[in-house]
Enzyme design. Sequence first.
Site, PDB file in Angstrom:
ATOM      1  CE1 TYR A  10      -3.249  -3.073   0.392  1.00 52.53           C
ATOM      2  CE2 TYR A  10      -3.735  -2.324   2.573  1.00 52.53           C
ATOM      3  CZ  TYR A  10      -3.849  -3.071   1.416  1.00 52.53           C
ATOM      4  OH  TYR A  10      -4.914  -4.095   1.495  1.00 52.53           O
ATOM      5  CG  HIS A  38      -1.081  -8.390   0.151  1.00 54.10           C
ATOM      6  ND1 HIS A  38      -0.993  -7.201   0.417  1.00 54.10           N
ATOM      7  CD2 HIS A  38      -2.612  -8.610   0.008  1.00 54.10           C
ATOM      8  CE1 HIS A  38      -1.913  -6.391   0.239  1.00 54.10           C
ATOM      9  NE2 HIS A  38      -2.981  -7.363  -0.093  1.00 54.10           N
TER      10      HIS A  38
HETATM   11  N1  LIG Z   1      -6.172  -8.489   1.515  1.00 54.48           N
HETATM   12  C1  LIG Z   1      -6.319  -7.930   0.352  1.00 54.48           C
HETATM   13  O1  LIG Z   1      -5.861  -8.245  -0.658  1.00 54.48           O
HETATM   14  C2  LIG Z   1      -7.234  -6.648   0.343  1.00 54.48           C
HETATM   15  C3  LIG Z   1      -7.745  -6.187  -0.697  1.00 54.48           C
HETATM   16  C4  LIG Z   1      -8.692  -5.199  -0.743  1.00 54.48           C
HETATM   17  C5  LIG Z   1      -8.894  -4.417   0.429  1.00 54.48           C
HETATM   18  N2  LIG Z   1      -8.113  -4.823   1.539  1.00 54.48           N
HETATM   19  C6  LIG Z   1      -8.240  -4.345   2.769  1.00 54.48           C
HETATM   20  O2  LIG Z   1      -9.505  -3.996   3.067  1.00 54.48           O
HETATM   21  C7  LIG Z   1     -10.115  -2.667   3.418  1.00 54.48           C
HETATM   22  C8  LIG Z   1     -11.421  -2.292   2.823  1.00 54.48           C
HETATM   23  O3  LIG Z   1     -11.317  -2.513   1.581  1.00 54.48           O
HETATM   24  P1  LIG Z   1     -11.713  -1.125   0.517  1.00 54.48           P
HETATM   25  O4  LIG Z   1     -11.153  -0.012   1.418  1.00 54.48           O
HETATM   26  O5  LIG Z   1     -10.980  -1.692  -0.845  1.00 54.48           O
HETATM   27  O6  LIG Z   1     -13.267  -1.154   0.249  1.00 54.48           O
HETATM   28  P2  LIG Z   1     -14.442  -0.876   1.244  1.00 54.48           P
HETATM   29  O7  LIG Z   1     -14.094  -0.863   2.706  1.00 54.48           O
HETATM   30  O8  LIG Z   1     -15.427  -2.023   0.807  1.00 54.48           O
HETATM   31  O9  LIG Z   1     -15.242   0.363   0.418  1.00 54.48           O
HETATM   32  C9  LIG Z   1     -14.413   1.690   0.680  1.00 54.48           C
HETATM   33  C10 LIG Z   1     -15.302   2.792  -0.162  1.00 54.48           C
HETATM   34  O10 LIG Z   1     -16.575   2.763   0.449  1.00 54.48           O
HETATM   35  C11 LIG Z   1     -16.814   4.124   0.794  1.00 54.48           C
HETATM   36  N3  LIG Z   1     -17.385   4.128   1.894  1.00 54.48           N
HETATM   37  C12 LIG Z   1     -17.057   3.735   2.914  1.00 54.48           C
HETATM   38  N4  LIG Z   1     -18.094   3.961   4.181  1.00 54.48           N
HETATM   39  C13 LIG Z   1     -18.884   4.837   3.460  1.00 54.48           C
HETATM   40  C14 LIG Z   1     -20.031   5.040   3.976  1.00 54.48           C
HETATM   41  N5  LIG Z   1     -20.547   5.075   5.062  1.00 54.48           N
HETATM   42  N6  LIG Z   1     -20.975   5.620   3.095  1.00 54.48           N
HETATM   43  C15 LIG Z   1     -20.667   5.700   1.681  1.00 54.48           C
HETATM   44  N7  LIG Z   1     -19.472   5.304   1.115  1.00 54.48           N
HETATM   45  C16 LIG Z   1     -18.534   4.788   2.097  1.00 54.48           C
HETATM   46  C17 LIG Z   1     -15.512   4.783   0.755  1.00 54.48           C
HETATM   47  O11 LIG Z   1     -15.447   6.186   0.238  1.00 54.48           O
HETATM   48  P3  LIG Z   1     -15.203   7.466   1.245  1.00 54.48           P
HETATM   49  O12 LIG Z   1     -13.778   7.603   1.328  1.00 54.48           O
HETATM   50  O13 LIG Z   1     -15.709   8.677   0.292  1.00 54.48           O
HETATM   51  O14 LIG Z   1     -16.057   7.352   2.577  1.00 54.48           O
HETATM   52  C18 LIG Z   1     -14.493   3.922  -0.253  1.00 54.48           C
HETATM   53  O15 LIG Z   1     -14.616   4.616  -1.724  1.00 54.48           O
HETATM   54  C19 LIG Z   1      -8.848  -2.036   2.613  1.00 54.48           C
HETATM   55  O16 LIG Z   1      -8.644  -0.606   2.812  1.00 54.48           O
HETATM   56  C20 LIG Z   1      -7.813  -2.810   2.801  1.00 54.48           C
HETATM   57  O17 LIG Z   1      -7.169  -2.637   4.242  1.00 54.48           O
HETATM   58  C21 LIG Z   1      -7.359  -6.140   1.513  1.00 54.48           C
END
Ligand SMILES: NC(=O)c1ccc[n+]([C@@H]2O[C@H](COP(=O)([O-])OP(=O)(O)OC[C@H]3O[C@@H](n4cnc5c(N)ncnc54)[C@H](OP(=O)(O)O)[C@@H]3O)[C@@H](O)[C@H]2O)c1
Length: 268
Positions: free
Chosen positions: A40, A98
């Site tokens: 990241y 990962h």
């Molecule tokens: N292990 C892996 O391979 C892997 C892969 C992907 C992700 N991850 C981890 O999982 C975490 C979560 O995944 P993600 O960040 O990709 O996706 P997510 O949590 O599913 O979605 C994040 C998105 O949702 C929006 N959001 C969040 N809360 C909201 C709300 N209450 N109302 C409206 N929009 C909202 C955010 O926009 P705003 O900023 O505008 O709120 C952002 O665009 C990552 O940050 C990472 O740490 C791990």
Amino acid sequence: MSHIPSFGAGTFRLTGQAAIDSVRNALDVGYRAVDTAQIYGNEADVGQAISESGVKRADLFLTTKIWTENYARTRLVPSLRESLERLRTDYVDLTLIHWPAPGNGVELPEYMEALAEAKALGLTRQIGISNFNIELTRQAIAAVGKNEIATNQIELSPYLQNHELTAFLKQQGIAVTSYMTLAYGKVLKDPVLAKVASKHQATVAQVALAWALQLGYAVIPSSTKRENLASNLLARDLTLDAEDMSLIAALERNGREVSPPGLAPAWD
Ligand SMILES: NC(=O)c1ccc[n+]([C@@H]2O[C@H](COP(=O)([O-])OP(=O)(O)OC[C@H]3O[C@@H](n4cnc5c(N)ncnc54)[C@H](OP(=O)(O)O)[C@@H]3O)[C@@H](O)[C@H]2O)c1
């Protein structure tokens, strides 16, 4: 016994000031777990936000993930030491592989054993895997033992419920961490979730997160907005009833958002 906090803040896609602000806001509104990864490019930002927050290290749960270029036995432990330096700490709570990255030149037993060695050295309190299918989880268990594997962090949302894999993990006693529980925002437009949300005077994001929590999964939603971070955390106070849960169960559509070639396994 593994212990994974049920609610944490994700940091994927956030770097520099955006990462610092998001982690600072998350800690400020009550998050005590933060999920980052070597790839990241924000471990130093996360470390800065934590050290400026005044939150005691012992009260925090920090997760990082080893990137594929560091899977070799000679690289894994040194790379984790570099992560610790960037994170300004002398241990992380959880370190994950990962992606399984089949065919990247390092065999699974080698990187799982190197990860177990990182734990034995005290660099990480727990270890785990991410994006592993059933077969690769079996191989990881064969390499280090199922009691060593604290979690499998996988993409899981109302649109991608991963029934087979989660049943297997449950049977093995390995905790499930749901990433992209909001399908990167896609599920927020869902009309069924909207109906459930209005019934409970909740937000759609809270409904999706409460659904995952009620199934026993840990969640790590990310946000750049303080108000979203704060309201998402309140999903812990929302209780969905059996009807809500079965309406959401019916939303399954194998809606996978993330499957990078060369890194992803053959999904179950
Ligand atoms: N292990 C892996 O391979 C892997 C892969 C992907 C992700 N991850 C981890 O999982 C975490 C979560 O995944 P993600 O960040 O990709 O996706 P997510 O949590 O599913 O979605 C994040 C998105 O949702 C929006 N959001 C969040 N809360 C909201 C709300 N209450 N109302 C409206 N929009 C909202 C955010 O926009 P705003 O900023 O505008 O709120 C952002 O665009 C990552 O940050 C990472 O740490 C791990």
